[in-house]
Design a protein around this motif. Sequence first.
Motif, short mmCIF file in Angstrom:
data_model
loop_
_atom_site.label_atom_id
_atom_site.label_comp_id
_atom_site.label_asym_id
_atom_site.label_seq_id
_atom_site.Cartn_x
_atom_site.Cartn_y
_atom_site.Cartn_z
N GLU A 259 0.88 -1.17 0.00
CA GLU A 259 0.00 0.00 0.00
C GLU A 259 0.91 1.22 0.00
OE1 GLU A 259 -1.34 2.97 1.36
OE2 GLU A 259 -2.82 2.25 2.80
N LEU A 260 0.96 1.90 -1.15
CA LEU A 260 2.01 2.88 -1.40
C LEU A 260 1.44 4.30 -1.48
CD1 LEU A 260 3.95 0.66 -3.96
CD2 LEU A 260 4.20 0.76 -1.47
N GLY A 261 2.04 5.13 -2.32
CA GLY A 261 1.69 6.55 -2.33
C GLY A 261 0.31 6.82 -2.90
N ILE A 294 -4.24 8.63 1.69
CA ILE A 294 -5.47 8.98 1.00
C ILE A 294 -5.86 10.44 1.27
CG2 ILE A 294 -6.42 6.68 0.65
CD1 ILE A 294 -7.35 8.83 3.64
N CYS A 295 -4.88 11.24 1.65
CA CYS A 295 -5.11 12.67 1.87
C CYS A 295 -5.81 13.28 0.66
CB CYS A 295 -3.75 13.35 2.09
SG CYS A 295 -3.80 15.15 2.14
N GLY A 296 -6.90 14.02 0.92
CA GLY A 296 -7.65 14.66 -0.18
C GLY A 296 -6.90 15.87 -0.70
N SER A 297 -5.77 15.62 -1.33
CA SER A 297 -4.82 16.68 -1.65
C SER A 297 -5.11 17.40 -2.96
CB SER A 297 -3.40 16.10 -1.70
OG SER A 297 -3.34 14.99 -2.58
N ARG A 441 -15.74 5.35 -13.05
CA ARG A 441 -14.71 5.76 -14.02
C ARG A 441 -13.45 6.31 -13.36
NH1 ARG A 441 -17.12 9.43 -18.62
NH2 ARG A 441 -15.00 9.04 -19.40
N LEU A 442 -13.46 6.50 -12.05
CA LEU A 442 -12.24 6.90 -11.37
C LEU A 442 -11.28 5.72 -11.32
CD1 LEU A 442 -13.61 9.04 -8.41
CD2 LEU A 442 -12.19 9.85 -10.30
N LYS A 443 -10.02 5.94 -11.67
CA LYS A 443 -9.02 4.87 -11.73
C LYS A 443 -8.30 4.78 -10.39
CE LYS A 443 -8.46 5.31 -16.73
NZ LYS A 443 -7.52 5.61 -17.85
N CYS A 444 -8.92 4.04 -9.47
CA CYS A 444 -8.36 3.91 -8.12
C CYS A 444 -9.02 2.72 -7.43
CB CYS A 444 -8.58 5.19 -7.32
SG CYS A 444 -10.29 5.71 -7.18
N GLY A 445 -8.52 2.39 -6.25
CA GLY A 445 -9.03 1.23 -5.53
C GLY A 445 -10.12 1.53 -4.52
N PRO A 460 -12.53 -3.84 1.65
CA PRO A 460 -11.18 -3.95 1.09
C PRO A 460 -10.53 -2.59 0.86
CG PRO A 460 -12.82 -4.51 -0.56
CD PRO A 460 -13.54 -4.38 0.74
N TRP A 461 -9.22 -2.55 1.11
CA TRP A 461 -8.47 -1.29 1.07
C TRP A 461 -7.18 -1.51 0.29
CZ3 TRP A 461 -9.28 3.49 3.69
CH2 TRP A 461 -8.18 4.36 3.72
N GLY A 462 -6.97 -0.72 -0.75
CA GLY A 462 -5.74 -0.82 -1.53
C GLY A 462 -5.89 -0.10 -2.85
N GLY A 463 -4.79 -0.04 -3.60
CA GLY A 463 -4.79 0.77 -4.80
C GLY A 463 -4.30 0.06 -6.04
N ILE A 464 -4.17 0.84 -7.10
CA ILE A 464 -3.67 0.36 -8.38
C ILE A 464 -2.55 1.31 -8.82
CG2 ILE A 464 -5.90 -0.65 -9.01
CD1 ILE A 464 -6.39 1.77 -10.83
N LYS A 465 -1.95 1.00 -9.96
CA LYS A 465 -0.86 1.79 -10.52
C LYS A 465 0.25 1.97 -9.47
CE LYS A 465 -3.52 5.28 -12.04
NZ LYS A 465 -3.89 6.51 -12.79
N ASP A 466 0.80 3.15 -9.33
CA ASP A 466 1.90 3.37 -8.39
C ASP A 466 1.46 3.37 -6.93
OD1 ASP A 466 3.62 3.53 -10.49
OD2 ASP A 466 4.19 5.63 -10.21
N SER A 467 0.20 3.12 -6.67
CA SER A 467 -0.30 3.04 -5.30
C SER A 467 -0.26 1.63 -4.74
CB SER A 467 -1.72 3.59 -5.21
OG SER A 467 -1.72 4.99 -5.42
#
Length: 509
Positions: A259-261, A294-297, A441-445, A460-467
């Motif tokens: 679980e990354l950036g 997951i900061c709403g940055s 359509r959002l590309k995220c987990g 479930p908690w986690g991401g895709i791509k560089d996350s």
Amino acid sequence: MSSVLSNQQRVPVHGLFIDGRQVPASRADLLDVLNPATGELLAQISHASEADVDRAVKSAHAAFESDEWSAMSNRTRAKLINKLADVFEAHLEEMYHLETANNGRSLNETRAQISRLPDFFRYNAGLAIARRDSVIPVDGNYLNYTIRTPIGVVGNSTPFNHPLMIMVKSLAPTLASGCTTVVKPSEYTPLTTLRLAKLFVEAGLPPGVFNVVTGLGPTTGKALAEHPLLAKWVLTGGTEAGRITGALAGTNFAHQTLELGGKTPVLVFDDFDVDQAVNYAAFGAFVGAGQTCICGSRQIVQDSIYDEFVEKLAAKAKAIRIGNPADPSVQLGPVVSARQQQRVLNYVRIGLEEDKARLVAGGKAPADPSLKNGFFVEPTVFADVTPDMRIFQEEVFGPFVSVSKFSTEAQALAMANDSPFGLAGAVRTKDVTRAHRVAARLKCGIVWINDHHRLDPASPWGGIKDSGIGRECGTESFDQHFETKSVMVRMDDTPFDWYKDTSSQRRLN
């Protein structure tokens, strides 16, 4: 980070926690653990060597193979995990104050987060009882069933931002599944992890099931990630750390959950109440001093409400009470270290000088002289940010948020998905069809609709791509702690001899 203490500077010195007890490390050097609100020394910890890590992993492996743990029935193990949850719950007040002192998160935030963690153990204890193996319909007169067996030793490297929560997300399914573990907490925030390990062994967890090695990532963390006895590698941290340690663990074909950036986009449509959107923006961006993956940055706001949103978010940021996190009235504590403080302030410089964005709030350390020794950063808001800017694309990991403008839904989605990260996203709208359409359509987990930062043991908690890869929480995480064995049983007593008359055979597989 290491130092030698004088007699006047006595603080607790923590060894490693291996095989159910505190033991000294083979290295003599110690690492300082600081209070980020004051810069004062809280404790010192051991710096585990490769030999120390080897000792811890072998202890976990021996515990995994022992009858005391491996032969324990699912129901007995579930009872023990529930007992651990009760012990954890009985020591919550102690954990609130220890974690606040160690990582600088405000006491109210720490209490709200850690109070839920015992339920992660209870949820996974339930899965341990409820789990079933499969009987699979197959062609022919055969019975095919599966047997799931725990995979073995899980190595877990946890970060400084949510020390207990992130560790528990992995520890609960690890223990409930029958695996064992070696945890390397962040060198900045090891104290609650060490305390919990001791409490759990005192509560009846067999020695060696839960071990803790402290130290630095390039030394202790590297030795753990590449250890050949690891069956699974879990890391929560930066993307580059995930690439490095993932490659090390991959050499031994260990299972992985990374679980990354993140650089979470928040899409704010003009049918949503602006004041509520601002409140959620402040919560998503500044909780935990912005030190959340997951900061709403990235606040991506529809043009018709953009100016009002920027003005109100800037005012909200300026009104947040900054101070010592041990004070219940404080709303924002420090970032974890001087290094992290400098990182955030450097991104302020990038936003102003390189990106030419408009700073509307914060952007510096507080002027209050009582905070000068801590690692504080004012809640920072940049407006008029475009996707080509570094502060739009790069993870800051501090109380730092950018605001961008969009006109159409398609434009908002394009901006949101214009990122190497894919951990989380959020949508603010009262249009239910739009909410589900955009979420899909959002590309995220992870996606939150009209909320932010919500987590549940079952979700479930986690991401895709560089996350990253893999999932924590839910049945997904629990199931990732097993190997699946397929058993095929022939249910036909007809004699078989392939080579007696090969030409008459009609089935090979």
